[in-house]
Scaffold this motif. Structure first.
Motif, mmCIF file in Angstrom:
data_model
loop_
_atom_site.group_PDB
_atom_site.id
_atom_site.type_symbol
_atom_site.label_atom_id
_atom_site.label_comp_id
_atom_site.label_asym_id
_atom_site.label_seq_id
_atom_site.Cartn_x
_atom_site.Cartn_y
_atom_site.Cartn_z
ATOM 1 N N TYR A 51 0.820 -1.160 0.192
ATOM 2 C CA TYR A 51 0.014 -0.030 0.042
ATOM 3 C C TYR A 51 0.693 1.144 0.108
ATOM 4 O O TYR A 51 0.440 2.241 -0.670
ATOM 5 C CB TYR A 51 -1.034 0.202 1.122
ATOM 6 C CG TYR A 51 -2.381 -0.619 0.910
ATOM 7 C CD1 TYR A 51 -3.138 -0.302 -0.035
ATOM 8 C CD2 TYR A 51 -2.643 -1.671 1.720
ATOM 9 C CE1 TYR A 51 -4.290 -0.941 -0.168
ATOM 10 C CE2 TYR A 51 -3.602 -2.479 1.489
ATOM 11 C CZ TYR A 51 -4.852 -2.014 0.529
ATOM 12 O OH TYR A 51 -5.764 -2.699 0.389
ATOM 13 N N GLU A 52 1.977 1.138 0.828
ATOM 14 C CA GLU A 52 3.046 2.400 0.580
ATOM 15 C C GLU A 52 3.646 2.546 -0.717
ATOM 16 O O GLU A 52 3.561 3.822 -1.294
ATOM 17 C CB GLU A 52 4.035 2.052 1.490
ATOM 18 C CG GLU A 52 3.973 2.034 2.988
ATOM 19 C CD GLU A 52 3.754 3.426 3.545
ATOM 20 O OE1 GLU A 52 3.973 4.410 2.889
ATOM 21 O OE2 GLU A 52 3.762 3.397 4.829
ATOM 22 N N ILE A 53 3.754 1.444 -1.432
ATOM 23 C CA ILE A 53 4.209 1.760 -2.894
ATOM 24 C C ILE A 53 2.913 2.179 -3.881
ATOM 25 O O ILE A 53 3.072 2.986 -4.646
ATOM 26 C CB ILE A 53 4.781 0.531 -3.445
ATOM 27 C CG1 ILE A 53 6.012 -0.006 -2.853
ATOM 28 C CG2 ILE A 53 4.941 0.701 -4.999
ATOM 29 C CD1 ILE A 53 6.218 -1.477 -3.109
ATOM 30 N N PHE A 54 1.886 1.516 -3.696
ATOM 31 C CA PHE A 54 0.431 1.973 -4.412
ATOM 32 C C PHE A 54 0.200 3.215 -4.134
ATOM 33 O O PHE A 54 -0.439 4.100 -5.173
ATOM 34 C CB PHE A 54 -0.516 0.881 -3.839
ATOM 35 C CG PHE A 54 -1.629 1.064 -4.413
ATOM 36 C CD1 PHE A 54 -1.902 0.937 -6.044
ATOM 37 C CD2 PHE A 54 -3.031 1.065 -3.948
ATOM 38 C CE1 PHE A 54 -3.093 0.985 -6.698
ATOM 39 C CE2 PHE A 54 -4.117 1.065 -4.778
ATOM 40 C CZ PHE A 54 -4.224 1.206 -5.833
ATOM 41 N N ALA A 55 0.288 3.742 -2.898
ATOM 42 C CA ALA A 55 -0.345 5.118 -2.397
ATOM 43 C C ALA A 55 0.755 6.113 -3.239
ATOM 44 O O ALA A 55 0.437 7.232 -3.837
ATOM 45 C CB ALA A 55 -0.254 5.345 -0.967
ATOM 46 N N ASP A 56 2.031 6.123 -3.297
ATOM 47 C CA ASP A 56 3.034 6.858 -3.794
ATOM 48 C C ASP A 56 2.843 6.956 -5.477
ATOM 49 O O ASP A 56 2.792 7.897 -6.115
ATOM 50 C CB ASP A 56 4.514 6.413 -3.766
ATOM 51 C CG ASP A 56 4.891 6.557 -2.313
ATOM 52 O OD1 ASP A 56 4.214 7.515 -1.551
ATOM 53 O OD2 ASP A 56 5.858 6.086 -1.732
ATOM 54 N N LEU A 57 2.302 5.721 -5.956
ATOM 55 C CA LEU A 57 2.302 5.434 -7.473
ATOM 56 C C LEU A 57 0.805 6.233 -7.880
ATOM 57 O O LEU A 57 0.888 6.900 -8.826
ATOM 58 C CB LEU A 57 2.070 4.089 -7.864
ATOM 59 C CG LEU A 57 3.338 3.361 -7.827
ATOM 60 C CD1 LEU A 57 3.063 1.751 -8.286
ATOM 61 C CD2 LEU A 57 4.356 3.962 -9.021
ATOM 62 N N ARG A 59 -6.334 -4.706 10.367
ATOM 63 C CA ARG A 59 -5.604 -5.493 11.131
ATOM 64 C C ARG A 59 -4.819 -4.677 12.125
ATOM 65 O O ARG A 59 -4.556 -5.132 13.232
ATOM 66 C CB ARG A 59 -4.808 -6.490 10.496
ATOM 67 C CG ARG A 59 -3.997 -7.412 11.149
ATOM 68 C CD ARG A 59 -3.437 -8.316 10.317
ATOM 69 N NE ARG A 59 -2.596 -9.281 10.813
ATOM 70 C CZ ARG A 59 -3.196 -10.475 11.376
ATOM 71 N NH1 ARG A 59 -4.119 -10.850 11.073
ATOM 72 N NH2 ARG A 59 -2.322 -11.486 12.173
ATOM 73 N N THR A 60 -4.183 -3.574 11.584
ATOM 74 C CA THR A 60 -3.403 -2.597 12.188
ATOM 75 C C THR A 60 -3.609 -1.287 11.871
ATOM 76 O O THR A 60 -3.981 -1.134 10.853
ATOM 77 C CB THR A 60 -1.922 -3.059 11.992
ATOM 78 O OG1 THR A 60 -1.455 -2.626 10.676
ATOM 79 C CG2 THR A 60 -1.545 -4.467 12.195
ATOM 80 N N PRO A 61 -3.430 -0.450 12.998
ATOM 81 C CA PRO A 61 -3.797 1.101 12.539
ATOM 82 C C PRO A 61 -2.790 1.493 11.293
ATOM 83 O O PRO A 61 -3.063 2.484 10.618
ATOM 84 C CB PRO A 61 -3.224 1.794 13.904
ATOM 85 C CG PRO A 61 -3.412 0.764 14.759
ATOM 86 C CD PRO A 61 -3.087 -0.558 14.299
ATOM 87 N N GLU A 62 -1.679 1.055 11.270
ATOM 88 C CA GLU A 62 -0.550 1.398 10.141
ATOM 89 C C GLU A 62 -1.121 0.707 8.770
ATOM 90 O O GLU A 62 -1.194 1.742 7.892
ATOM 91 C CB GLU A 62 0.687 0.769 10.499
ATOM 92 C CG GLU A 62 1.331 1.373 11.618
ATOM 93 C CD GLU A 62 1.050 0.909 12.927
ATOM 94 O OE1 GLU A 62 1.354 1.191 14.130
ATOM 95 O OE2 GLU A 62 0.219 -0.269 12.958
ATOM 96 N N LEU A 63 -1.555 -0.442 8.649
ATOM 97 C CA LEU A 63 -2.031 -0.571 7.486
ATOM 98 C C LEU A 63 -3.395 0.064 7.057
ATOM 99 O O LEU A 63 -3.709 0.180 6.135
ATOM 100 C CB LEU A 63 -2.364 -2.302 7.847
ATOM 101 C CG LEU A 63 -3.030 -3.098 6.466
ATOM 102 C CD1 LEU A 63 -2.169 -2.770 5.342
ATOM 103 C CD2 LEU A 63 -3.351 -4.452 6.781
ATOM 104 N N ASN A 64 -4.229 0.220 8.000
ATOM 105 C CA ASN A 64 -5.390 0.976 7.631
ATOM 106 C C ASN A 64 -4.961 2.471 7.247
ATOM 107 O O ASN A 64 -5.641 2.927 6.367
ATOM 108 C CB ASN A 64 -6.267 0.827 9.016
ATOM 109 C CG ASN A 64 -7.660 1.857 8.727
ATOM 110 O OD1 ASN A 64 -7.346 3.095 9.077
ATOM 111 N ND2 ASN A 64 -8.582 1.269 8.298
ATOM 112 N N ALA A 65 -4.033 3.098 7.922
ATOM 113 C CA ALA A 65 -3.631 4.515 7.548
ATOM 114 C C ALA A 65 -3.273 4.594 6.061
ATOM 115 O O ALA A 65 -3.559 5.472 5.226
ATOM 116 C CB ALA A 65 -2.831 4.987 8.515
ATOM 117 N N VAL A 66 -2.300 3.610 5.650
ATOM 118 C CA VAL A 66 -1.531 3.568 4.371
ATOM 119 C C VAL A 66 -2.805 2.956 3.191
ATOM 120 O O VAL A 66 -2.709 3.596 2.235
ATOM 121 C CB VAL A 66 -0.440 2.884 4.299
ATOM 122 C CG1 VAL A 66 -0.622 1.287 4.221
ATOM 123 C CG2 VAL A 66 0.486 3.115 3.004
#
Length: 205
Positions: free
Chosen positions: A66-72, A118-125
């Motif tokens: 998701y980090e990569i996806f969001a940047d793209l 599942r985690t706040p970090e995963l949800n945020a990104v």
């Protein structure tokens, strides 16, 4: 390969890389944590220094995806500006490009059954990534008369569903699903039909 146990230089990264390889080869439920450890060159016991189990490992692969996806998606949106239509179409194409370039991440994100909550970090990104497509939909929907305007969330969900369908059926090399047209063309024409229906682009002459 010799086991490196607890002396692996970057065990967490190595395990995620191993997870992605195994997902591509066997799917998200086709491998064990022990196989991921073996692929990374460490003992199974070493895995638990970083991950509670296979789902925890896949969730981290999804988060990185998701980090990569969001940047793209951000890049595609900016590249399509200042045209609202250009930005919207660019984010749709970015979805397809991501799925082709990062198949392991894509499966971890969308086909593993791992919830983005599942985690706040995963949800945020994940929220940031999909928010780009929704933002592009908001921009474009402003060109539709208010009485005919679908909610932006519905607008973006339709394009997400269309993009996902093209990826699943024609862009991943699944047996028996070869299309006579390139996936990029299928996506572009599908989005075109949808946008014509909303009056956002002119009908073909």
């Amino acid at each position: 390969m010799a086991k490196k146990g607890y002396h692996h230089g970057n065990l967490r990264t190595a395990l995620v890389d191993a997870c992605l390889k195994l997902i591509e080869a066997k799917g998200p439920t086709g491998f064990t944590l022990s196989e991921a450890a073996r692929e990374a060159g460490v003992t199974p016991a070493a895995v638990y220094r970083h991950f509670e189990g296979r789902e925890d490992l896949i969730a981290e692969a999804a988060r990185q995806g998701y980090e990569i996806f969001a940047d793209l998606m951000d890049y595609a949106y900016d590249k399509g500006q200042p045209s609202a239509l250009g930005a919207f179409e660019a984010t749709g194409r970015a979805y397809l490009a991501f799925a082709r370039k990062y198949p392991g991440h894509y499966v971890a994100m969308f086909e593993s059954g791992i919830s983005i909550n599942r985690t706040p970090e995963l949800n945020a990104v994940a929220t940031r990534a999909m928010g780009v497509l929704e933002k592009a939909a908001v921009d474009l929907s402003e060109h539709i008369p208010a009485e005919k305007r679908p909610p932006p969330q519905m607008f973006s969900a339709h394009i997400w569903a269309l993009s996902h369908g093209v990826v699943e059926l024609f862009a991943r090399g699944s047996p028996g699903t070869k299309s006579p047209y390139p996936p990029e063309d299928l996506l572009e024409t599908g989005i075109g039909v949808y946008l014509r229906g909303l009056g956002l682009i002119a009908p073909d002459s």
